[in-house]
Scaffold this active site. Structure first.
Site, PDB file in Angstrom:
ATOM      1  N   CYS A 118     -41.725  -3.514 -10.988  1.00 26.30           N
ATOM      2  CA  CYS A 118     -42.196  -4.415 -12.040  1.00 26.30           C
ATOM      3  C   CYS A 118     -41.099  -5.413 -12.422  1.00 26.30           C
ATOM      4  O   CYS A 118     -40.891  -6.396 -11.724  1.00 26.30           O
ATOM      5  CB  CYS A 118     -42.708  -3.619 -13.237  1.00 26.30           C
ATOM      6  SG  CYS A 118     -43.741  -4.608 -14.357  1.00 26.30           S
ATOM      7  N   GLU A 150     -45.637   4.893 -10.517  1.00 25.65           N
ATOM      8  CA  GLU A 150     -45.495   6.169 -11.218  1.00 25.65           C
ATOM      9  C   GLU A 150     -46.628   6.441 -12.203  1.00 25.65           C
ATOM     10  O   GLU A 150     -46.721   7.544 -12.763  1.00 25.65           O
ATOM     11  CB  GLU A 150     -44.145   6.202 -11.953  1.00 25.65           C
ATOM     12  CG  GLU A 150     -44.111   5.503 -13.309  1.00 25.65           C
ATOM     13  CD  GLU A 150     -44.132   3.977 -13.231  1.00 25.65           C
ATOM     14  OE1 GLU A 150     -44.256   3.318 -14.282  1.00 25.65           O
ATOM     15  OE2 GLU A 150     -44.028   3.449 -12.110  1.00 25.65           O
ATOM     16  N   HIS A 208     -47.071  -0.363 -11.114  1.00 27.13           N
ATOM     17  CA  HIS A 208     -46.340   0.844 -11.487  1.00 27.13           C
ATOM     18  C   HIS A 208     -46.796   2.012 -10.618  1.00 27.13           C
ATOM     19  O   HIS A 208     -47.821   2.633 -10.893  1.00 27.13           O
ATOM     20  CB  HIS A 208     -46.570   1.168 -12.960  1.00 27.13           C
ATOM     21  CG  HIS A 208     -45.759   0.341 -13.897  1.00 27.13           C
ATOM     22  ND1 HIS A 208     -44.952   0.888 -14.881  1.00 27.13           N
ATOM     23  CD2 HIS A 208     -45.602  -1.010 -14.006  1.00 27.13           C
ATOM     24  CE1 HIS A 208     -44.355  -0.087 -15.560  1.00 27.13           C
ATOM     25  NE2 HIS A 208     -44.746  -1.245 -15.046  1.00 27.13           N
TER      26      HIS A 208
END
Length: 686
Positions: A81, A170, A168
């Site tokens: 990001c 994660e 993202h």
């Protein structure tokens, strides 16, 4: 694998922490972005991950030491990001407002299947948290993934071990986050394996930067005496992303070799620096593949290019007999000729400096260091000299009676004969034997010209990104080629830029623009180009990873001094275990010089042309010890041998071709060579 995780004060950093630990088997070390960079033990780490975070990468508070991690660490880096945006901005891209804020929103991500996206389906679902986005990427950064709103979702640096993802991985709502981290782990480990390979190589590369940039021709005259074999790979036209460096060298180094190959004999002949010659019965590409593997030296991390010495020379068209063609004609010249260069001077036209490269066996570096020192002194002296004005080409041209295509110049096929062969091509196409036939003609003339002055004239008339002067014992090759055949990175990235479609430059700005627009929009030219794009895609798909071959640019007009050209760009990534030589073998000869389907069309060409092409329409450039390569298509090129000059011209015949227009195109393409030889434009062929 030990990983440094830089936290840009984000609320998701420890979710990344878990995924990194799962992928590497070790928990990462987390430091905030305002830590003291100088106190970090970078030697303890194998990779760095730069976390997401609020704000913008151009603000010190928001990005902190993340900037140093990307620019100074030398380690593999994955930016997530904000980290992704930072990579883009630090290398010249733009970071601005995204089309709309995307916070906690899900998008489909489409990708090339390369690097961090290897083995993942396309598209897949990912969660986005960003108001800013990276745009206007410089050529050294390559996009790998996109969302449906056109935002770049993944990128990599073409030379450095840097990757970024805008989404993202994660997030609990993202697919394949663990797989992306595992792919980054594999990329980092592969990078370190390549660096360790340097210690296993019997050779050592020595590099010295010299902060001056003399005129390229002065370097050729002042540093290379011109005896034996010499090369000058010449970016006489510097184009962003295409040409920044020129390379010069000769065969005087202790490890230098000069090798030739003739298809009819099947023997590689190698003359060493001590004058002894060895002969090996081996197909050329097999020999080259073995030598590059045996002598492999990883890219030096402080070099801005991938040529770390190696083989410089040409592949002649008749080498097709060892790829997809038949041994129909025998060239008077070697079918391949290369200098193994253990010394080279690189001119960086962008940064205004030089790099000196010298190769020696480990533990025997006195000669290399002495050459670096002496050559640096010579370059510094040359930099203060004012380059001489180029001598007019006509001073060195063919005898006046042979001006243009005059009585002393001989085309293999005169105009009437060439028109008849165009008609034969059209019949073959109508009968379904071919889609596109790249018909060519050879022109020869007696000349008293010598290579360096004549090349000086040619490069002044027609500056191009892929110019070259090869002065070899049997012949000299003077190339003003605008066309990239293949460039292959040490990391396996491949690019081809075929040219199909040509217009002359106009006499006025208005006429020039009209010709340019006509080229861009004419159905016939686009059809020519499209068929070769599909052919090159086919060739690359035979050696590239599934899903990696793509066409980022289709039907772009590029303008050079004599002509406008219609150019497309095809890229891919080699399958693991596929060598550079194997890739070139799969694509040779370049489809823009054969037509399609390649094998059947080359049979038609052999019958209609009634003779060898020789060096013309082959490939010219370098195969580096790093595993990289950069080759141009041999067009707009003069070959000097035995008191004669020869060059080839031609064009692609398709069902929409007009015979007179096709012949005129060959005349247009010949202008640079003829003007260099006799100082006059082509008036026509006889």
């Amino acid at each position: 694998m030990r990983t440094l995780l830089i936290d840009n004060y984000d609320s998701f950093t420890h979710n990344l922490f878990q995924y990194i630990g799962e992928a590497t088997g070790q928990p990462p070390v987390v430091v905030p972005n305002d830590a003291d960079w100088s106190r970090l033990p970078l030697e303890d780490f194998d990779a760095i991950v730069v976390s997401p975070g609020p704000g913008s990468p151009d603000r010190e508070r928001d990005f902190g030491i993340s900037r140093r991690a990307i620019t100074d660490s030398g380690l593999p880096v994955l930016g997530v990001c904000l980290g992704h945006q930072g990579i883009a901005q630090l290398f010249g891209g733009t970071v601005g407002l995204a089309p709309e804020p995307m916070h906690g929103r899900v998008s489909e991500v489409r990708h090339t299947g390369e690097d961090v996206f290897r083995g993942l389906p396309s598209p897949f679902t990912a969660v986005r948290y960003h108001s800013l986005a990276a745009t206007d990427l410089p050529d050294e950064l390559e996009p790998l993934a996109w969302s449906d709103d056109g935002v770049v979702m993944g990128l990599r640096h073409r030379e450095k071990p840097l990757w970024g993802v805008q989404f993202h991985p994660e997030s609990i709502g993202s697919d394949f986050g663990r797989e992306i981290m595992a792919n980054f782990r594999d990329l980092a480990l592969a990078h370190h394996r390549a660096r360790r390979d340097a210690a296993d190589s019997p050779y050592e590369l020595h590099v010295r930067r010299v902060d001056v940039l003399p005129d390229a021709e002065e370097v050729r005259r002042g540093c290379l005496p011109g005896e034996g074999a010499t090369f000058w790979l010449d970016s006489s036209s510097v184009l962003e992303g295409a040409s920044r460096f020129s390379f010069l060298g000769d065969d005087r180094g202790p490890l230098a070799e000069y090798l030739t190959y003739r298809v009819a004999d099947g023997v590689v002949s190698v003359r060493g620096s001590d004058g002894t010659t060895t002969r090996t019965r081996r197909p050329f590409f097999s020999y080259l593949e073995e030598q590059l593997e045996r002598r492999r030296v990883p890219v030096a991390p402080d070099l801005p290019f991938e040529f770390n010495l190696g083989y410089v020379g040409y592949l002649g068209y008749e080498l097709k007999a060892e790829t997809t063609g038949d041994p129909a004609h025998r060239s008077p010249h070697p079918d391949a000729a290369f200098l193994f260069a253990d010394r080279a001077i690189a001119l960086d036209h962008q940064e205004g400096c030089c790099y000196l490269l010298a190769l020696d066996r480990r533990g025997h570096d006195d000669g290399a260091r002495a050459w670096l020192r002496e050559t640096a002194e010579t370059l510094t002296g040359l930099a203060v000299r004012v380059p001489a004005e180029p001598t007019p080409a006509m001073v060195f041209g063919v005898p006046e009676a042979a001006a243009g295509f005059g009585p002393l110049a001989r085309a293999r096929h005169d105009k009437d004969a060439y028109l008849k062969r165009i008609d034969e091509c059209l019949k073959e196409i109508r009968n379904g034997e071919s889609y596109e036939i790249c018909l060519t003609n050879m022109v020869t003339a007696p000349t008293e010209a010598t290579a360096l002055p004549l090349y000086s004239a040619l490069r002044a008339i027609s500056p191009v990104p892929y110019g070259a002067l090869l002065e070899f014992p049997e012949l000299s090759v003077l190339s003003a080629s605008p066309e990239r055949f293949l460039t292959i990175g040490a990391d396996g990235g491949v690019e081809s830029k075929p040219i199909k479609g040509t217009r002359p430059r106009g006499g006025t700005a208005e006429e020039d623009e009209r010709l340019r627009a006509d080229l861009a929009g004419r159905e016939k030219d686009r059809a020519e180009n499209l068929m070769i794009v599909d052919l090159v895609r086919n060739d690359l798909n035979s050696v590239c990873a599934i899903g990696s071959v793509h066409v980022p640019r289709l039907f772009e007009v590029e303008t050079y001094a004599p002509v406008h050209q219609l150019v497309s760009t095809i890229r891919g990534r080699l399958r693991p275990g596929t060598s550079t030589a194997a890739c070139v073998r799969a694509a040779f000869p370049g489809g823009s010089m054969t037509g399609a389907p390649k094998k059947r069309t080359m049979e038609i060409i052999d019958r209609l042309e009634e003779g060898p092409r020789g060096v013309y329409s082959g490939a010219l450039g370098w195969f580096a010890l790093s595993g990289a390569a950069d080759l141009s298509i041999v067009i707009r090129t003069i070959v000097l041998a035995d008191g004669r000059a020869e060059f080839g011209v031609g064009g692609a015949i398709v069902s929409l071709s007009d015979q007179e227009e096709e012949f005129t195109e060959t005349v247009v393409k010949a202008r640079a060579m003829v003007t260099a030889l006799d100082g006059s434009a082509v008036a026509g062929a006889r």
